[in-house]
Design an enzyme around this catalytic site. Structure first.
Site, PDB file in Angstrom:
ATOM      1  N   LYS A 112       2.820   3.342  -5.669  1.00 23.67           N
ATOM      2  CA  LYS A 112       2.232   2.338  -6.574  1.00 23.67           C
ATOM      3  C   LYS A 112       3.250   1.827  -7.585  1.00 23.67           C
ATOM      4  CE  LYS A 112      -0.881   3.454  -3.910  1.00 23.67           C
ATOM      5  NZ  LYS A 112      -0.876   2.700  -2.629  1.00 23.67           N
TER       6      LYS A 112
ATOM      7  N   ASP B 150       0.836  -1.201   0.000  1.00 24.15           N
ATOM      8  CA  ASP B 150       0.000   0.000   0.000  1.00 24.15           C
ATOM      9  C   ASP B 150       0.872   1.253   0.000  1.00 24.15           C
ATOM     10  OD1 ASP B 150      -2.615   1.371   2.172  1.00 24.15           O
ATOM     11  OD2 ASP B 150      -2.360   1.422  -0.011  1.00 24.15           O
TER      12      ASP B 150
ATOM     13  N   ASP C 224      -3.216  -2.937  -2.607  1.00 25.61           N
ATOM     14  CA  ASP C 224      -4.296  -1.961  -2.626  1.00 25.61           C
ATOM     15  C   ASP C 224      -4.177  -1.083  -3.883  1.00 25.61           C
ATOM     16  OD1 ASP C 224      -5.348   0.868  -0.586  1.00 25.61           O
ATOM     17  OD2 ASP C 224      -6.537  -0.554  -1.747  1.00 25.61           O
ATOM     18  N   ASN C 225      -5.253  -0.408  -4.251  1.00 27.04           N
ATOM     19  CA  ASN C 225      -5.258   0.644  -5.281  1.00 27.04           C
ATOM     20  C   ASN C 225      -4.921   0.183  -6.686  1.00 27.04           C
ATOM     21  OD1 ASN C 225      -3.719   2.148  -2.614  1.00 27.04           O
ATOM     22  ND2 ASN C 225      -5.767   2.794  -3.262  1.00 27.04           N
TER      23      ASN C 225
ATOM     24  N   GLU D 248     -11.418   4.191  -0.887  1.00 23.59           N
ATOM     25  CA  GLU D 248     -11.844   4.451   0.496  1.00 23.59           C
ATOM     26  C   GLU D 248     -12.697   5.727   0.584  1.00 23.59           C
ATOM     27  OE1 GLU D 248      -8.759   3.695  -0.429  1.00 23.59           O
ATOM     28  OE2 GLU D 248      -7.295   5.154   0.202  1.00 23.59           O
TER      29      GLU D 248
HETATM   30  N1  LIG Z   1       9.161   3.054  -1.196  1.00 24.99           N
HETATM   31  C1  LIG Z   1       8.440   3.344  -0.090  1.00 24.99           C
HETATM   32  N2  LIG Z   1       8.773   2.700   1.058  1.00 24.99           N
HETATM   33  C2  LIG Z   1       8.087   2.973   2.174  1.00 24.99           C
HETATM   34  C3  LIG Z   1       7.054   3.885   2.138  1.00 24.99           C
HETATM   35  N3  LIG Z   1       6.227   4.391   3.071  1.00 24.99           N
HETATM   36  C4  LIG Z   1       5.437   5.270   2.467  1.00 24.99           C
HETATM   37  N4  LIG Z   1       5.763   5.375   1.194  1.00 24.99           N
HETATM   38  C5  LIG Z   1       5.165   6.270   0.234  1.00 24.99           C
HETATM   39  C6  LIG Z   1       3.721   5.932   0.130  1.00 24.99           C
HETATM   40  C7  LIG Z   1       2.926   7.161  -0.271  1.00 24.99           C
HETATM   41  C8  LIG Z   1       1.465   6.898  -0.110  1.00 24.99           C
HETATM   42  C9  LIG Z   1       1.042   5.624  -0.868  1.00 24.99           C
HETATM   43  N5  LIG Z   1      -0.402   5.533  -0.981  1.00 24.99           N
HETATM   44  C10 LIG Z   1      -1.022   6.251  -1.904  1.00 24.99           C
HETATM   45  O1  LIG Z   1      -0.399   6.992  -2.653  1.00 24.99           O
HETATM   46  C11 LIG Z   1      -2.505   6.188  -1.986  1.00 24.99           C
HETATM   47  C12 LIG Z   1      -3.177   7.232  -2.627  1.00 24.99           C
HETATM   48  C13 LIG Z   1      -4.570   7.236  -2.700  1.00 24.99           C
HETATM   49  C14 LIG Z   1      -5.274   8.351  -3.357  1.00 24.99           C
HETATM   50  C15 LIG Z   1      -4.711   9.621  -3.375  1.00 24.99           C
HETATM   51  C16 LIG Z   1      -5.380  10.681  -3.972  1.00 24.99           C
HETATM   52  C17 LIG Z   1      -6.618  10.463  -4.568  1.00 24.99           C
HETATM   53  F1  LIG Z   1      -7.270  11.496  -5.145  1.00 24.99           F
HETATM   54  C18 LIG Z   1      -7.171   9.205  -4.587  1.00 24.99           C
HETATM   55  C19 LIG Z   1      -6.499   8.141  -3.972  1.00 24.99           C
HETATM   56  C20 LIG Z   1      -5.310   6.182  -2.120  1.00 24.99           C
HETATM   57  C21 LIG Z   1      -4.633   5.134  -1.503  1.00 24.99           C
HETATM   58  O2  LIG Z   1      -5.321   4.088  -0.938  1.00 24.99           O
HETATM   59  C22 LIG Z   1      -3.244   5.136  -1.423  1.00 24.99           C
HETATM   60  O3  LIG Z   1      -2.627   4.067  -0.805  1.00 24.99           O
HETATM   61  C23 LIG Z   1       6.769   4.509   0.922  1.00 24.99           C
HETATM   62  N6  LIG Z   1       7.442   4.246  -0.198  1.00 24.99           N
HETATM   63 MG   LIG Z   2      -4.023   2.495  -0.461  1.00 26.38          MG
END
Ligand SMILES: Nc1ncc2ncn(CCCCCNC(=O)c3cc(-c4ccc(F)cc4)cc(O)c3O)c2n1
Ligand SMILES: [Mg+2]
Length: 214
Positions: free
Chosen positions: A144, A141, A169-170, A199
């Site tokens: 992406k 999660d 997810d996603n 969500e």
């Molecule tokens: N490499 C590494 N290692 C470790 C880490 N820990 C964190 N990160 C960075 C993760 C940054 C967040 C990731 N999640 C999402 O971007 C996400 C976005 C939406 C979404 C957003 C805007 C909208 F308009 C609609 C939907 C919905 C979701 O359910 C999502 O999960 C890492 N990276």
């Molecule tokens: Mg997510």
């Protein structure tokens, strides 16, 4: 300095949730994020899919990539058997203390270890530094475009065994097209798609389960 959204979520949990009751913490976050401020927790609808896959996996050792506020870590950890453990990787230093506090309020601190850093840097350390043998369940999660490379990394590090279950997810929104392409064409994974919704929104989304065949 005014508070972040994540700090406001913690305030709401701290004020409204029943200490030591994971369900009440989950309900509080879902209520806050559907009524007050949207946030990227897996949420209640996709959360049910997560619950069912965790129950199927019944993991002794689980890994989550992308802790955020700890919502899905609580969903996973509340279902773990006594000696089981969840490692959750988060790189954003602002989110780590908030997730730790929310997991503490849920009474699940003993079952969850939050590792601060990038998944690609921590995954190679899991065996040597965290005494992990293999992973029974992995929830993806985080970024992406890192789903595919980090899945390859898990395999290369010998962290997957016959029957290891990955859940991503996603798949539709924001989308993980490279991951989908990789995992569905890789013969050593058995994939299942679970249509759902983003969500707290009416927007279509989906989760993808991939069982490693060894
Ligand atoms: N490499 C590494 N290692 C470790 C880490 N820990 C964190 N990160 C960075 C993760 C940054 C967040 C990731 N999640 C999402 O971007 C996400 C976005 C939406 C979404 C957003 C805007 C909208 F308009 C609609 C939907 C919905 C979701 O359910 C999502 O999960 C890492 N990276
Ligand atoms: Mg997510």
């Amino acid at each position: 300095m005014d508070q972040s959204k994540e700090q406001r979520i913690l305030n709401s949990v701290s004020y409204n949730a029943v200490k030591g009751d994971p369900e009440s913490v989950l309900d509080c976050i879902d209520k806050y994020c559907s009524q007050k401020e949207w946030a990227m927790n897996v949420g209640d609808e996709k959360g049910l899919i997560l619950d069912n896959v965790v129950k199927e996996a019944d993991p002794t050792t689980a890994l989550e990539l992308g802790t955020y506020c700890g919502y899905s870590a609580i969903r996973i950890a509340r279902l773990l058997k006594p000696k089981a453990h969840l490692f959750s990787i988060e790189f954003n230093p602002e989110f780590v203390p908030i997730a730790k506090e929310i997991i503490e309020i849920a009474g699940l601190s003993d079952k969850v270890t939050i590792l601060e850093g990038h998944a690609q840097d921590i995954i190679p350390q899991l065996k040597s530094k965290y005494d992990v043998d293999t992973l029974d369940f992995v929830f993806l999660d985080h970024w992406k475009e890192r789903y595919a490379p980090d899945t390859i990394l898990l395999e290369e590090c010998g962290l997957l065994r016959k029957g290891s279950i990955l859940l991503a997810d996603n798949i539709i929104y924001p989308g993980a097209p490279e991951f989908l392409e990789y995992i569905r064409n890789h013969k050593r994974f058995e994939c299942t798609n679970y249509p759902s919704h983003l969500e707290y929104m009416k927007v279509e989304d989906a989760m993808e389960k991939a069982v490693y065949l060894g």
